[in-house]
Design a protein around this motif. Structure first.
Motif, PDB file in Angstrom:
ATOM      1  N   SER A 181       0.845  -1.205   0.000  1.00 14.25           N
ATOM      2  CA  SER A 181       0.000   0.000   0.000  1.00 14.25           C
ATOM      3  C   SER A 181       0.878   1.251   0.000  1.00 14.25           C
ATOM      4  O   SER A 181       0.832   2.064   0.928  1.00 14.25           O
ATOM      5  N   TRP A 182       1.685   1.400  -1.050  1.00 13.93           N
ATOM      6  CA  TRP A 182       2.592   2.542  -1.149  1.00 13.93           C
ATOM      7  C   TRP A 182       1.818   3.816  -1.465  1.00 13.93           C
ATOM      8  O   TRP A 182       0.702   3.780  -1.999  1.00 13.93           O
ATOM      9  N   GLN A 183       2.427   4.947  -1.152  1.00  9.55           N
ATOM     10  CA  GLN A 183       1.828   6.259  -1.408  1.00  9.55           C
ATOM     11  C   GLN A 183       2.859   7.140  -2.108  1.00  9.55           C
ATOM     12  O   GLN A 183       4.028   7.165  -1.714  1.00  9.55           O
ATOM     13  N   SER A 184       2.447   7.858  -3.135  1.00  6.24           N
ATOM     14  CA  SER A 184       3.359   8.739  -3.868  1.00  6.24           C
ATOM     15  C   SER A 184       2.581   9.930  -4.410  1.00  6.24           C
ATOM     16  O   SER A 184       1.579   9.758  -5.113  1.00  6.24           O
ATOM     17  N   THR A 185       3.045  11.137  -4.080  1.00  7.17           N
ATOM     18  CA  THR A 185       2.436  12.355  -4.613  1.00  7.17           C
ATOM     19  C   THR A 185       3.555  13.293  -5.047  1.00  7.17           C
ATOM     20  O   THR A 185       4.463  13.590  -4.265  1.00  7.17           O
ATOM     21  N   HIS A 186       3.485  13.720  -6.293  1.00  3.03           N
ATOM     22  CA  HIS A 186       4.504  14.630  -6.802  1.00  3.03           C
ATOM     23  C   HIS A 186       3.840  15.642  -7.726  1.00  3.03           C
ATOM     24  O   HIS A 186       3.232  15.257  -8.733  1.00  3.03           O
ATOM     25  N   VAL A 187       3.943  16.909  -7.374  1.00  3.98           N
ATOM     26  CA  VAL A 187       3.339  17.982  -8.167  1.00  3.98           C
ATOM     27  C   VAL A 187       4.418  18.964  -8.564  1.00  3.98           C
ATOM     28  O   VAL A 187       5.051  19.583  -7.700  1.00  3.98           O
ATOM     29  N   GLN A 188       4.679  19.078  -9.861  1.00  4.45           N
ATOM     30  CA  GLN A 188       5.624  20.063 -10.380  1.00  4.45           C
ATOM     31  C   GLN A 188       4.837  21.309 -10.766  1.00  4.45           C
ATOM     32  O   GLN A 188       4.106  21.297 -11.748  1.00  4.45           O
ATOM     33  N   ALA A 189       5.005  22.353 -10.010  1.00  3.32           N
ATOM     34  CA  ALA A 189       4.190  23.551 -10.198  1.00  3.32           C
ATOM     35  C   ALA A 189       4.913  24.628 -10.990  1.00  3.32           C
ATOM     36  O   ALA A 189       4.716  25.817 -10.762  1.00  3.32           O
ATOM     37  N   HIS A 190       5.809  24.228 -11.906  1.00  2.00           N
ATOM     38  CA  HIS A 190       6.503  25.234 -12.713  1.00  2.00           C
ATOM     39  C   HIS A 190       5.485  26.042 -13.515  1.00  2.00           C
ATOM     40  O   HIS A 190       4.683  25.471 -14.255  1.00  2.00           O
ATOM     41  N   PRO A 191       5.499  27.357 -13.396  1.00  2.00           N
ATOM     42  CA  PRO A 191       4.538  28.160 -14.158  1.00  2.00           C
ATOM     43  C   PRO A 191       4.869  28.148 -15.641  1.00  2.00           C
ATOM     44  O   PRO A 191       6.039  28.255 -16.029  1.00  2.00           O
ATOM     45  N   LEU A 192       3.856  27.986 -16.472  1.00  2.00           N
ATOM     46  CA  LEU A 192       4.046  28.007 -17.919  1.00  2.00           C
ATOM     47  C   LEU A 192       3.804  29.414 -18.456  1.00  2.00           C
ATOM     48  O   LEU A 192       3.006  30.180 -17.892  1.00  2.00           O
ATOM     49  N   PRO A 193       4.465  29.774 -19.544  1.00  2.00           N
ATOM     50  CA  PRO A 193       4.266  31.108 -20.111  1.00  2.00           C
ATOM     51  C   PRO A 193       2.892  31.224 -20.768  1.00  2.00           C
ATOM     52  O   PRO A 193       2.263  30.221 -21.126  1.00  2.00           O
ATOM     53  N   ASP A 194       2.428  32.441 -20.898  1.00  2.00           N
ATOM     54  CA  ASP A 194       1.182  32.687 -21.606  1.00  2.00           C
ATOM     55  C   ASP A 194       1.364  32.285 -23.074  1.00  2.00           C
ATOM     56  O   ASP A 194       2.353  32.657 -23.711  1.00  2.00           O
ATOM     57  N   THR A 195       0.419  31.529 -23.605  1.00  2.00           N
ATOM     58  CA  THR A 195       0.542  31.021 -24.976  1.00  2.00           C
ATOM     59  C   THR A 195       0.642  32.158 -25.982  1.00  2.00           C
ATOM     60  O   THR A 195       1.435  32.088 -26.938  1.00  2.00           O
ATOM     61  N   GLU A 196      -0.122  33.220 -25.780  1.00  2.00           N
ATOM     62  CA  GLU A 196      -0.064  34.346 -26.716  1.00  2.00           C
ATOM     63  C   GLU A 196       1.312  34.993 -26.703  1.00  2.00           C
ATOM     64  O   GLU A 196       1.818  35.418 -27.753  1.00  2.00           O
ATOM     65  N   ASP A 197       1.941  35.044 -25.537  1.00  2.00           N
ATOM     66  CA  ASP A 197       3.281  35.622 -25.443  1.00  2.00           C
ATOM     67  C   ASP A 197       4.291  34.751 -26.189  1.00  2.00           C
ATOM     68  O   ASP A 197       5.157  35.256 -26.913  1.00  2.00           O
ATOM     69  N   VAL A 198       4.180  33.423 -26.042  1.00  2.00           N
ATOM     70  CA  VAL A 198       5.067  32.501 -26.744  1.00  2.00           C
ATOM     71  C   VAL A 198       4.889  32.633 -28.248  1.00  2.00           C
ATOM     72  O   VAL A 198       5.865  32.704 -29.007  1.00  2.00           O
ATOM     73  N   VAL A 199       3.640  32.660 -28.688  1.00  2.00           N
ATOM     74  CA  VAL A 199       3.367  32.799 -30.117  1.00  2.00           C
ATOM     75  C   VAL A 199       3.966  34.100 -30.651  1.00  2.00           C
ATOM     76  O   VAL A 199       4.545  34.136 -31.741  1.00  2.00           O
ATOM     77  N   GLY A 200       3.859  35.163 -29.863  1.00  2.00           N
ATOM     78  CA  GLY A 200       4.428  36.436 -30.281  1.00  2.00           C
ATOM     79  C   GLY A 200       5.937  36.358 -30.430  1.00  2.00           C
ATOM     80  O   GLY A 200       6.512  36.892 -31.396  1.00  2.00           O
ATOM     81  N   GLN A 201       6.608  35.677 -29.479  1.00  2.00           N
ATOM     82  CA  GLN A 201       8.056  35.533 -29.572  1.00  2.00           C
ATOM     83  C   GLN A 201       8.457  34.697 -30.781  1.00  2.00           C
ATOM     84  O   GLN A 201       9.433  35.014 -31.481  1.00  2.00           O
TER      85      GLN A 201
END
Length: 445
Positions: free
Chosen positions: A112-132
Protein backbone atom coordinates in the motif's frame (compact mmCIF):
# COMPACT_ATOMS: atom_id res chain seq x y z
CA UNK A 1 -10.98 25.43 -7.89
CA UNK A 2 -8.04 24.68 -10.23
CA UNK A 3 -8.34 22.10 -12.99
CA UNK A 4 -5.69 19.88 -11.38
CA UNK A 5 -7.50 19.99 -8.02
CA UNK A 6 -10.77 19.00 -9.70
CA UNK A 7 -8.98 16.14 -11.46
CA UNK A 8 -7.36 14.77 -8.30
CA UNK A 9 -10.66 15.08 -6.38
CA UNK A 10 -12.54 13.28 -9.17
CA UNK A 11 -9.96 10.50 -9.19
CA UNK A 12 -10.24 10.08 -5.42
CA UNK A 13 -14.02 9.82 -5.69
CA UNK A 14 -13.72 7.02 -8.26
CA UNK A 15 -11.11 5.18 -6.18
CA UNK A 16 -13.25 5.32 -3.05
CA UNK A 17 -16.31 4.18 -5.00
CA UNK A 18 -14.39 1.19 -6.37
CA UNK A 19 -13.09 0.19 -2.97
CA UNK A 20 -16.66 0.09 -1.73
CA UNK A 21 -17.96 -1.73 -4.81
CA UNK A 22 -15.56 -4.64 -5.40
CA UNK A 23 -16.58 -7.97 -3.89
CA UNK A 24 -14.17 -10.34 -2.17
CA UNK A 25 -11.99 -11.85 -3.54
CA UNK A 26 -12.03 -9.32 -6.43
CA UNK A 27 -9.16 -6.87 -6.72
CA UNK A 28 -8.76 -3.80 -8.89
CA UNK A 29 -6.27 -1.30 -10.17
CA UNK A 30 -7.27 2.07 -11.55
CA UNK A 31 -4.95 4.27 -13.62
CA UNK A 32 -5.70 7.85 -14.57
CA UNK A 33 -4.41 10.08 -17.36
CA UNK A 34 -5.41 13.68 -18.08
CA UNK A 35 -4.09 16.77 -19.80
CA UNK A 36 -5.03 20.37 -20.45
CA UNK A 37 -3.04 21.33 -23.52
CA UNK A 38 -2.62 24.30 -25.79
CA UNK A 39 -1.72 23.41 -29.38
CA UNK A 40 -0.48 25.85 -32.02
CA UNK A 41 0.57 24.94 -35.56
CA UNK A 42 2.76 27.21 -37.68
CA UNK A 43 3.39 27.29 -41.42
CA UNK A 44 5.36 29.94 -43.30
CA UNK A 45 5.93 31.52 -39.87
CA UNK A 46 2.21 32.18 -39.43
CA UNK A 47 -0.27 30.64 -37.01
CA UNK A 48 -2.43 28.27 -39.05
CA UNK A 49 -4.23 26.45 -36.26
CA UNK A 50 -4.64 27.09 -32.55
CA UNK A 51 -6.75 25.40 -29.92
CA UNK A 52 -6.99 23.68 -26.58
CA UNK A 53 -7.63 20.10 -25.56
CA UNK A 54 -8.86 19.00 -22.16
CA UNK A 55 -9.31 15.28 -21.70
CA UNK A 56 -9.19 12.56 -19.07
CA UNK A 57 -9.56 8.80 -19.00
CA UNK A 58 -9.15 5.90 -16.61
CA UNK A 59 -7.96 2.36 -17.14
CA UNK A 60 -9.78 -0.15 -14.95
CA UNK A 61 -8.37 -3.64 -14.33
CA UNK A 62 -10.42 -6.24 -12.47
CA UNK A 63 -8.66 -9.32 -11.08
CA UNK A 64 -10.19 -12.49 -9.67
CA UNK A 65 -8.65 -15.95 -9.20
CA UNK A 66 -5.66 -15.25 -11.44
CA UNK A 67 -7.82 -13.86 -14.22
CA UNK A 68 -7.83 -10.21 -15.22
CA UNK A 69 -9.48 -7.95 -17.76
CA UNK A 70 -8.99 -4.28 -18.64
CA UNK A 71 -11.22 -1.46 -19.85
CA UNK A 72 -10.49 2.13 -20.88
CA UNK A 73 -13.13 4.70 -19.97
CA UNK A 74 -13.19 8.26 -21.29
CA UNK A 75 -14.35 10.72 -18.64
CA UNK A 76 -16.77 13.57 -19.22
CA UNK A 77 -16.00 15.64 -16.14
CA UNK A 78 -19.53 15.10 -14.80
CA UNK A 79 -19.00 13.14 -11.60
CA UNK A 80 -22.35 11.36 -11.59
CA UNK A 81 -22.06 10.36 -15.25
CA UNK A 82 -18.46 9.19 -14.84
CA UNK A 83 -19.34 7.03 -11.84
CA UNK A 84 -22.14 5.50 -13.88
CA UNK A 85 -19.64 4.68 -16.66
CA UNK A 86 -17.33 3.17 -14.05
CA UNK A 87 -20.16 1.03 -12.64
CA UNK A 88 -21.07 -0.20 -16.11
CA UNK A 89 -17.41 -0.95 -16.81
CA UNK A 90 -17.04 -2.90 -13.57
CA UNK A 91 -20.06 -5.03 -14.44
CA UNK A 92 -18.74 -5.61 -17.96
CA UNK A 93 -15.42 -6.85 -16.60
CA UNK A 94 -17.18 -9.13 -14.10
CA UNK A 95 -19.03 -10.78 -16.96
CA UNK A 96 -15.82 -11.11 -18.98
CA UNK A 97 -13.52 -12.63 -16.35
CA UNK A 98 -15.07 -16.15 -16.27
CA UNK A 99 -14.43 -16.44 -20.02
CA UNK A 100 -10.67 -15.88 -19.63
CA UNK A 101 -7.89 -18.30 -18.66
CA UNK A 102 -5.72 -17.72 -15.62
CA UNK A 103 -2.59 -15.67 -16.32
CA UNK A 104 0.55 -17.47 -15.13
CA UNK A 105 2.62 -14.27 -15.25
CA UNK A 106 0.22 -12.02 -13.35
CA UNK A 107 2.21 -10.46 -10.51
CA UNK A 108 0.30 -7.91 -8.45
CA UNK A 109 1.90 -5.48 -6.05
CA UNK A 110 0.14 -5.90 -2.72
CA UNK A 111 2.00 -3.07 -0.98
CA UNK A 112 0.00 0.00 0.00
CA UNK A 113 2.59 2.54 -1.15
CA UNK A 114 1.83 6.26 -1.41
CA UNK A 115 3.36 8.74 -3.87
CA UNK A 116 2.44 12.36 -4.61
CA UNK A 117 4.50 14.63 -6.80
CA UNK A 118 3.34 17.98 -8.17
CA UNK A 119 5.62 20.06 -10.38
CA UNK A 120 4.19 23.55 -10.20
CA UNK A 121 6.50 25.23 -12.71
CA UNK A 122 4.54 28.16 -14.16
CA UNK A 123 4.05 28.01 -17.92
CA UNK A 124 4.27 31.11 -20.11
CA UNK A 125 1.18 32.69 -21.61
CA UNK A 126 0.54 31.02 -24.98
CA UNK A 127 -0.06 34.35 -26.72
CA UNK A 128 3.28 35.62 -25.44
CA UNK A 129 5.07 32.50 -26.74
CA UNK A 130 3.37 32.80 -30.12
CA UNK A 131 4.43 36.44 -30.28
CA UNK A 132 8.06 35.53 -29.57
CA UNK A 133 8.04 32.76 -32.17
CA UNK A 134 6.50 34.96 -34.85
CA UNK A 135 8.93 37.80 -34.12
CA UNK A 136 11.96 35.51 -34.23
CA UNK A 137 10.77 33.87 -37.47
CA UNK A 138 9.89 37.07 -39.32
CA UNK A 139 11.00 36.74 -42.94
CA UNK A 140 11.71 33.00 -42.57
CA UNK A 141 9.88 29.90 -43.76
CA UNK A 142 9.12 28.26 -40.41
CA UNK A 143 7.00 25.16 -39.93
CA UNK A 144 6.39 24.14 -36.35
CA UNK A 145 4.19 22.83 -33.60
CA UNK A 146 3.87 24.16 -30.04
CA UNK A 147 2.25 22.09 -27.29
CA UNK A 148 2.08 23.06 -23.63
CA UNK A 149 0.12 22.52 -20.47
CA UNK A 150 -0.24 20.35 -17.37
CA UNK A 151 -0.29 16.56 -17.51
CA UNK A 152 -1.74 14.45 -14.69
CA UNK A 153 -1.28 10.74 -13.94
CA UNK A 154 -2.79 8.69 -11.15
CA UNK A 155 -2.85 5.12 -9.85
CA UNK A 156 -4.73 3.32 -7.12
CA UNK A 157 -5.38 -0.29 -6.16
CA UNK A 158 -7.55 -2.34 -3.86
CA UNK A 159 -4.37 -3.05 -1.85
CA UNK A 160 -4.34 0.59 -0.75
CA UNK A 161 -1.65 1.90 -3.10
CA UNK A 162 -2.12 5.46 -4.33
CA UNK A 163 -0.05 7.65 -6.62
CA UNK A 164 -0.60 11.12 -8.06
CA UNK A 165 1.66 13.00 -10.49
CA UNK A 166 1.34 16.43 -12.11
CA UNK A 167 3.85 18.16 -14.37
CA UNK A 168 3.81 21.25 -16.57
CA UNK A 169 5.81 21.28 -19.78
CA UNK A 170 6.11 22.92 -23.18
CA UNK A 171 7.58 21.68 -26.45
CA UNK A 172 8.19 23.75 -29.57
CA UNK A 173 9.26 21.46 -32.42
CA UNK A 174 10.13 23.39 -35.58
CA UNK A 175 11.96 23.48 -38.91
CA UNK A 176 13.41 26.40 -40.84
CA UNK A 177 13.38 25.91 -44.62
CA UNK A 178 15.82 27.46 -47.06
CA UNK A 179 14.48 28.53 -50.44
CA UNK A 180 16.50 25.69 -52.00
CA UNK A 181 14.42 23.13 -50.08
CA UNK A 182 17.03 22.28 -47.42
CA UNK A 183 15.99 22.64 -43.79
CA UNK A 184 17.18 22.92 -40.20
CA UNK A 185 15.18 20.95 -37.64
CA UNK A 186 15.27 21.99 -33.99
CA UNK A 187 13.26 22.09 -30.78
CA UNK A 188 13.01 24.03 -27.56
CA UNK A 189 11.37 22.22 -24.66
CA UNK A 190 11.28 22.02 -20.89
CA UNK A 191 9.49 22.96 -17.68
CA UNK A 192 10.56 26.60 -17.38
CA UNK A 193 10.33 28.81 -20.46
CA UNK A 194 13.24 31.22 -20.79
CA UNK A 195 13.06 34.07 -23.29
CA UNK A 196 16.86 34.07 -23.45
CA UNK A 197 17.03 30.30 -23.81
CA UNK A 198 14.56 30.33 -26.68
CA UNK A 199 16.39 33.19 -28.37
CA UNK A 200 19.70 31.29 -28.18
CA UNK A 201 18.19 28.10 -29.56
CA UNK A 202 16.48 29.93 -32.40
CA UNK A 203 19.63 31.93 -33.23
CA UNK A 204 21.59 28.69 -33.55
CA UNK A 205 19.01 27.28 -35.99
CA UNK A 206 18.98 30.53 -37.95
CA UNK A 207 22.78 30.51 -38.22
CA UNK A 208 22.72 26.96 -39.56
CA UNK A 209 20.04 27.97 -42.06
CA UNK A 210 22.43 30.49 -43.61
CA UNK A 211 25.02 27.77 -44.25
CA UNK A 212 22.40 25.73 -46.11
CA UNK A 213 22.52 28.30 -48.90
CA UNK A 214 26.00 27.13 -49.90
CA UNK A 215 26.43 24.48 -52.64
CA UNK A 216 25.94 20.92 -51.41
CA UNK A 217 29.03 18.80 -50.97
CA UNK A 218 28.83 15.09 -51.81
CA UNK A 219 31.15 12.81 -49.84
CA UNK A 220 32.53 9.47 -50.94
CA UNK A 221 31.67 6.46 -48.74
CA UNK A 222 34.24 5.99 -46.00
CA UNK A 223 35.03 6.81 -42.40
CA UNK A 224 34.83 10.42 -41.21
CA UNK A 225 35.44 12.26 -37.97
CA UNK A 226 32.06 13.48 -36.74
CA UNK A 227 30.17 15.44 -34.12
CA UNK A 228 26.69 14.16 -33.24
CA UNK A 229 24.43 16.86 -31.82
CA UNK A 230 22.07 15.83 -28.97
CA UNK A 231 19.15 15.32 -31.38
CA UNK A 232 21.29 12.95 -33.48
CA UNK A 233 22.45 11.09 -30.39
CA UNK A 234 18.82 10.77 -29.29
CA UNK A 235 18.06 8.72 -32.41
CA UNK A 236 20.84 6.27 -31.50
CA UNK A 237 19.74 6.06 -27.87
CA UNK A 238 16.15 5.60 -29.02
CA UNK A 239 17.16 2.56 -31.06
CA UNK A 240 19.08 1.09 -28.14
CA UNK A 241 16.06 1.66 -25.91
CA UNK A 242 13.96 -0.75 -27.99
CA UNK A 243 14.70 -3.83 -25.92
CA UNK A 244 18.23 -2.78 -25.00
CA UNK A 245 17.63 -2.45 -21.25
CA UNK A 246 14.61 -4.77 -21.09
CA UNK A 247 14.83 -7.65 -18.62
CA UNK A 248 12.67 -9.78 -20.91
CA UNK A 249 14.88 -9.11 -23.95
CA UNK A 250 18.05 -9.76 -21.96
CA UNK A 251 16.66 -13.00 -20.52
CA UNK A 252 15.57 -14.18 -23.98
CA UNK A 253 18.93 -13.08 -25.48
CA UNK A 254 17.28 -10.74 -27.99
CA UNK A 255 18.55 -7.44 -26.56
CA UNK A 256 20.73 -5.34 -28.88
CA UNK A 257 22.89 -4.77 -25.77
CA UNK A 258 23.18 -8.47 -24.94
CA UNK A 259 26.98 -8.37 -25.28
CA UNK A 260 27.12 -5.44 -22.85
CA UNK A 261 25.14 -7.33 -20.21
CA UNK A 262 27.19 -10.53 -20.49
CA UNK A 263 30.43 -8.54 -20.35
CA UNK A 264 31.70 -9.25 -23.88
CA UNK A 265 31.48 -5.57 -24.86
CA UNK A 266 31.65 -2.21 -23.11
CA UNK A 267 31.08 1.42 -23.90
CA UNK A 268 33.55 4.19 -23.21
CA UNK A 269 34.02 5.07 -19.51
CA UNK A 270 32.65 8.48 -20.53
CA UNK A 271 29.19 6.92 -20.96
CA UNK A 272 26.96 6.84 -17.89
CA UNK A 273 23.23 6.59 -18.45
CA UNK A 274 20.40 6.80 -15.93
CA UNK A 275 16.67 6.33 -15.99
CA UNK A 276 16.11 9.48 -13.94
CA UNK A 277 12.45 9.51 -12.97
CA UNK A 278 12.87 12.19 -10.32
CA UNK A 279 12.03 15.67 -11.65
CA UNK A 280 11.08 14.25 -15.05
CA UNK A 281 7.68 14.36 -16.77
CA UNK A 282 7.22 10.65 -16.02
CA UNK A 283 5.33 9.61 -12.87
CA UNK A 284 7.16 7.80 -10.09
CA UNK A 285 4.87 4.78 -10.47
CA UNK A 286 3.87 2.47 -13.29
CA UNK A 287 0.44 1.67 -14.67
CA UNK A 288 1.02 -1.84 -13.28
CA UNK A 289 1.16 -0.47 -9.74
CA UNK A 290 4.86 -0.48 -8.91
CA UNK A 291 6.80 2.52 -7.58
CA UNK A 292 9.60 3.79 -9.83
CA UNK A 293 12.90 5.22 -8.72
CA UNK A 294 16.06 6.34 -10.51
CA UNK A 295 18.06 3.50 -12.10
CA UNK A 296 21.68 3.41 -13.26
CA UNK A 297 21.46 1.70 -16.66
CA UNK A 298 25.09 2.19 -17.73
CA UNK A 299 27.85 3.01 -15.25
CA UNK A 300 31.05 4.34 -16.83
CA UNK A 301 30.57 2.16 -19.88
CA UNK A 302 29.47 -1.00 -18.05
CA UNK A 303 26.03 -2.57 -17.76
CA UNK A 304 24.01 -1.56 -14.74
CA UNK A 305 20.34 -1.99 -13.88
CA UNK A 306 17.75 -3.59 -16.11
CA UNK A 307 14.18 -2.37 -16.62
CA UNK A 308 11.96 -5.01 -15.03
CA UNK A 309 8.20 -5.05 -15.53
CA UNK A 310 5.91 -7.24 -13.46
CA UNK A 311 5.52 -9.94 -16.12
CA UNK A 312 9.28 -10.31 -16.55
CA UNK A 313 9.62 -10.41 -12.78
CA UNK A 314 7.12 -13.28 -12.61
CA UNK A 315 8.59 -15.21 -15.55
CA UNK A 316 12.27 -14.89 -14.65
CA UNK A 317 12.19 -14.60 -10.88
CA UNK A 318 13.30 -10.95 -10.78
CA UNK A 319 12.27 -7.97 -8.66
CA UNK A 320 9.95 -5.59 -10.52
CA UNK A 321 11.21 -2.00 -10.51
CA UNK A 322 8.30 -0.16 -12.12
CA UNK A 323 9.14 -0.56 -15.80
CA UNK A 324 6.20 -0.42 -18.17
CA UNK A 325 5.00 -3.27 -20.34
CA UNK A 326 7.54 -2.47 -23.07
CA UNK A 327 10.36 -2.11 -20.54
CA UNK A 328 11.68 1.00 -22.29
CA UNK A 329 13.25 3.98 -20.52
CA UNK A 330 11.09 7.09 -20.41
CA UNK A 331 13.44 9.53 -18.65
CA UNK A 332 16.92 9.04 -20.09
CA UNK A 333 19.70 11.10 -18.54
CA UNK A 334 23.24 10.82 -19.93
CA UNK A 335 26.12 12.27 -17.94
CA UNK A 336 27.77 15.35 -19.41
CA UNK A 337 31.38 15.48 -20.56
CA UNK A 338 33.95 18.27 -20.64
CA UNK A 339 33.69 19.53 -24.24
CA UNK A 340 32.26 23.05 -24.20
CA UNK A 341 29.78 24.21 -26.82
CA UNK A 342 32.19 26.91 -27.96
CA UNK A 343 34.93 24.35 -28.63
CA UNK A 344 32.93 21.82 -30.69
CA UNK A 345 34.02 22.95 -34.17
CA UNK A 346 37.60 23.50 -33.09
CA UNK A 347 37.85 20.03 -31.56
CA UNK A 348 36.11 18.48 -34.55
CA UNK A 349 38.70 20.06 -36.81
CA UNK A 350 37.85 18.47 -40.16
CA UNK A 351 34.81 16.23 -40.45
CA UNK A 352 31.05 16.11 -40.18
CA UNK A 353 28.74 18.17 -37.98
CA UNK A 354 25.53 16.11 -37.79
CA UNK A 355 22.43 17.79 -36.36
CA UNK A 356 19.99 14.93 -36.94
CA UNK A 357 19.86 11.27 -37.92
CA UNK A 358 16.78 9.68 -39.46
CA UNK A 359 15.12 6.36 -40.35
CA UNK A 360 17.35 4.24 -38.16
CA UNK A 361 17.17 0.47 -38.09
CA UNK A 362 19.46 -2.38 -37.13
CA UNK A 363 21.79 -3.84 -39.76
CA UNK A 364 23.14 -6.33 -37.19
CA UNK A 365 21.12 -6.26 -33.97
CA UNK A 366 23.29 -8.63 -31.85
CA UNK A 367 26.26 -6.37 -32.61
CA UNK A 368 24.21 -3.21 -31.87
CA UNK A 369 25.06 -2.18 -35.42
CA UNK A 370 22.60 0.29 -36.90
CA UNK A 371 22.06 2.12 -40.13
CA UNK A 372 20.27 5.36 -40.93
CA UNK A 373 20.41 8.62 -42.83
CA UNK A 374 21.88 12.01 -42.21
CA UNK A 375 19.32 14.65 -43.08
CA UNK A 376 18.65 18.12 -41.75
CA UNK A 377 21.64 20.43 -41.29
CA UNK A 378 24.60 18.11 -41.75
CA UNK A 379 27.73 20.14 -42.55
CA UNK A 380 31.27 19.57 -43.76
CA UNK A 381 33.77 21.24 -41.45
CA UNK A 382 37.40 22.06 -42.24
CA UNK A 383 39.90 23.47 -39.74
CA UNK A 384 37.10 24.21 -37.29
CA UNK A 385 34.89 26.14 -39.72
CA UNK A 386 31.69 25.08 -41.47
CA UNK A 387 32.32 24.92 -45.22
CA UNK A 388 29.21 23.45 -46.83
CA UNK A 389 26.07 21.40 -46.26
CA UNK A 390 26.47 17.70 -47.08
CA UNK A 391 24.21 15.66 -49.34
CA UNK A 392 22.11 13.05 -47.53
CA UNK A 393 24.23 10.01 -46.72
CA UNK A 394 23.66 6.60 -45.16
CA UNK A 395 25.71 5.57 -42.14
CA UNK A 396 26.29 2.05 -40.84
CA UNK A 397 28.13 1.63 -37.55
CA UNK A 398 27.95 -0.11 -34.19
CA UNK A 399 26.94 1.61 -30.98
CA UNK A 400 29.94 -0.11 -29.41
CA UNK A 401 32.09 1.94 -31.78
CA UNK A 402 30.23 5.25 -31.59
CA UNK A 403 29.83 5.16 -27.82
CA UNK A 404 32.91 3.06 -27.20
CA UNK A 405 36.28 2.94 -28.92
CA UNK A 406 35.48 5.86 -31.24
CA UNK A 407 34.01 8.23 -28.63
CA UNK A 408 36.39 11.08 -27.83
CA UNK A 409 34.28 13.52 -25.84
CA UNK A 410 30.81 14.49 -24.65
CA UNK A 411 29.67 18.09 -24.30
CA UNK A 412 29.25 19.86 -20.99
CA UNK A 413 25.98 21.39 -22.21
CA UNK A 414 23.06 19.00 -22.50
CA UNK A 415 19.74 19.42 -24.28
CA UNK A 416 16.37 18.36 -22.89
CA UNK A 417 14.46 16.60 -25.66
CA UNK A 418 10.80 15.88 -24.97
CA UNK A 419 8.76 13.50 -27.06
CA UNK A 420 6.71 15.42 -29.61
CA UNK A 421 4.19 12.59 -29.89
CA UNK A 422 0.58 13.61 -29.31
CA UNK A 423 -1.06 10.41 -30.55
CA UNK A 424 -4.06 9.92 -28.26
CA UNK A 425 -2.37 12.09 -25.61
CA UNK A 426 0.84 14.00 -25.02
CA UNK A 427 3.75 11.67 -24.36
CA UNK A 428 5.73 12.08 -21.13
CA UNK A 429 9.02 10.57 -22.38
CA UNK A 430 12.16 12.69 -22.23
CA UNK A 431 15.92 12.53 -22.80
CA UNK A 432 18.59 14.84 -21.38
CA UNK A 433 21.61 14.30 -23.62
CA UNK A 434 24.97 15.86 -24.49
CA UNK A 435 26.51 15.97 -27.93
CA UNK A 436 29.17 13.40 -28.86
CA UNK A 437 32.48 13.80 -30.70
CA UNK A 438 33.56 10.56 -32.41
CA UNK A 439 36.85 9.84 -34.14
CA UNK A 440 35.12 8.16 -37.06
CA UNK A 441 31.67 7.36 -38.41
CA UNK A 442 31.22 4.97 -41.30
CA UNK A 443 29.26 6.31 -44.30
CA UNK A 444 28.25 3.65 -46.80
CA UNK A 445 26.49 5.52 -49.63
Amino acid sequence: MSISKRQSDAFNVMVNWLRDSVREPEQFTLSYAAETSAFVRFNHAKVRQAGQVQQANVGLKLINDGRHADLQITLSGDQEADLQRLAEGLQQLRETLPLLPQDPYLLLNHNSWQSTHVQAHPLPDTEDVVGQICAAAEGLDLVGFYAAGPISRGFASSAGAFGWHEANSFNFDFSLFHENGEAVKASYAGHDWSDEGFARRFAQAREQLEFLGRPLRTLAPGQYRAYLAPAALEEIMGMLSWGGFSAQSIASKSSPLQKLYVGDQAFSPLVSLDEKVSESLSPAFSAEGYPRSDLRLIIEGRAGDQLVGSRSAAEYGLAANGAGGGEMPSALNMAAGDLSQAEILKQLGTGLYISNLWYLNYSDQPAARMTGMTRFATFWVENGEIQAPVSTMRFDDSAYNLLGSQLEALTTERELLLSASTYSQRNTSSALLPGALVSRLTLTL
